[in-house]
Design a protein around this motif. Sequence first.
Motif, PDB file in Angstrom:
ATOM      1  N   ALA A   1       0.740  -1.304  -0.321  1.00 38.74           N
ATOM      2  CA  ALA A   1      -0.009   0.280   0.190  1.00 38.74           C
ATOM      3  C   ALA A   1       0.902   1.545  -0.099  1.00 38.74           C
ATOM      4  CB  ALA A   1      -0.852   0.080   1.325  1.00 38.74           C
TER       5      ALA A   1
ATOM      6  N   ALA B   1      -0.709   4.633  -1.432  1.00 39.05           N
ATOM      7  CA  ALA B   1      -2.941   4.066  -1.574  1.00 39.05           C
ATOM      8  C   ALA B   1      -2.310   4.771   0.503  1.00 39.05           C
ATOM      9  CB  ALA B   1      -2.944   2.452  -1.339  1.00 39.05           C
TER      10      ALA B   1
ATOM     11  N   VAL C   1      -5.794   3.503   2.924  1.00 34.92           N
ATOM     12  CA  VAL C   1      -5.243   2.427   2.940  1.00 34.92           C
ATOM     13  C   VAL C   1      -3.963   1.365   3.805  1.00 34.92           C
ATOM     14  CG1 VAL C   1      -5.123  -0.086   2.157  1.00 34.92           C
ATOM     15  CG2 VAL C   1      -6.214   1.347   0.899  1.00 34.92           C
ATOM     16  N   LYS C   2      -2.920   2.325   4.306  1.00 39.97           N
ATOM     17  CA  LYS C   2      -1.698   1.667   4.525  1.00 39.97           C
ATOM     18  C   LYS C   2      -2.241   2.422   6.473  1.00 39.97           C
ATOM     19  CE  LYS C   2       2.980   4.514   4.880  1.00 39.97           C
ATOM     20  NZ  LYS C   2       2.427   4.903   6.346  1.00 39.97           N
TER      21      LYS C   2
ATOM     22  N   ILE D   1      -5.376  -3.360  -4.145  1.00 42.86           N
ATOM     23  CA  ILE D   1      -5.154  -2.011  -3.598  1.00 42.86           C
ATOM     24  C   ILE D   1      -5.407  -0.870  -3.514  1.00 42.86           C
ATOM     25  CG2 ILE D   1      -2.922  -0.624  -1.603  1.00 42.86           C
ATOM     26  CD1 ILE D   1      -2.030  -2.894  -1.519  1.00 42.86           C
ATOM     27  N   ARG D   2      -5.269  -0.454  -4.719  1.00 38.65           N
ATOM     28  CA  ARG D   2      -5.566   0.757  -6.033  1.00 38.65           C
ATOM     29  C   ARG D   2      -7.303   1.090  -6.115  1.00 38.65           C
ATOM     30  NH1 ARG D   2      -0.821  -0.933  -9.195  1.00 38.65           N
ATOM     31  NH2 ARG D   2       0.798   0.747  -8.904  1.00 38.65           N
TER      32      ARG D   2
ATOM     33  N   GLU E   1      -8.666   1.918  -2.188  1.00 42.90           N
ATOM     34  CA  GLU E   1      -8.287   3.051  -1.666  1.00 42.90           C
ATOM     35  C   GLU E   1      -9.013   4.299  -2.098  1.00 42.90           C
ATOM     36  OE1 GLU E   1      -5.425   6.466  -0.326  1.00 42.90           O
ATOM     37  OE2 GLU E   1      -5.460   4.270   0.161  1.00 42.90           O
TER      38      GLU E   1
ATOM     39  N   MET F   1     -12.327   4.178  -0.330  1.00 42.73           N
ATOM     40  CA  MET F   1     -11.596   4.059   1.609  1.00 42.73           C
ATOM     41  C   MET F   1     -12.918   5.253   2.223  1.00 42.73           C
ATOM     42  SD  MET F   1      -9.501   2.146   2.946  1.00 42.73           S
ATOM     43  CE  MET F   1      -9.439   3.431   4.660  1.00 42.73           C
TER      44      MET F   1
END
Length: 178
Positions: free
Chosen positions: A13, A18, A21-22, A67-68, A71, A74
Amino acid sequence: MMSAIVGILGPIAAKVGAGLVKDALSNHLGKAGGELAGRVIDEIAIQAGVRPEDLSDLPVVDVEDAIRTVEGDMPQILALWSQGLDGQFALLQAEQAENAWQSGWRWGWMYLLGLMWFVRLMVVPVVDVIAQTRLGAEMNIEVMLTLTSWFLGLYMGGHTLKAFGAQIAEAVKGMRRG
C-alpha cells in the motif's frame, strides 16, 4: 494470521501510494482500528477475487491493483466504519440511561450462561469422577449452545454471532487438519 497479511499488504500500500489503506492497516488507529483493518483486508481480497488467507499467494501486481481500487473506496469504508462506531456509542449511552430492570436481562443472561458453562465444563467432570456418575454424558450441550447463540444474537447483534460462528468453524477445521 491477520498480522502476516498486514505485514504483506502494508508495504505494498505504501509503495502504490495508498495512504488511507496503509494507515488503516497500521496501528495508527489503535485497537479500535483492528476491525477497520479487517474490513480493508476483506475488501482487498474481494477486489482480488480470493479469500483473505490467499492474498499472499497472488502476484504482487494483482495485489497492487486491488489495493488501488480499495484506496478509491476508502472514503465510503471510513464513513461506514464511523457510523458503526457512532451507533455503538449511542447504544452505550441508551443502555446507561435505562433503569436496572430494562437492561438487567442482559446482565442476568450473561451471568447465568457463564455459570451454566462453568458448571458443565468444570464442576460436572469433577462430580463424575468423584461420584462415579455419568452426568456429563447425559447433559445435552446442544441446548446450552443454542441458548448461548440466542443470547449472542439478541444482545450482541448478528455480527458478533457471525464472527463467533466463523471462529468456531475455523477451530473445527484446524482440529480436523491437525
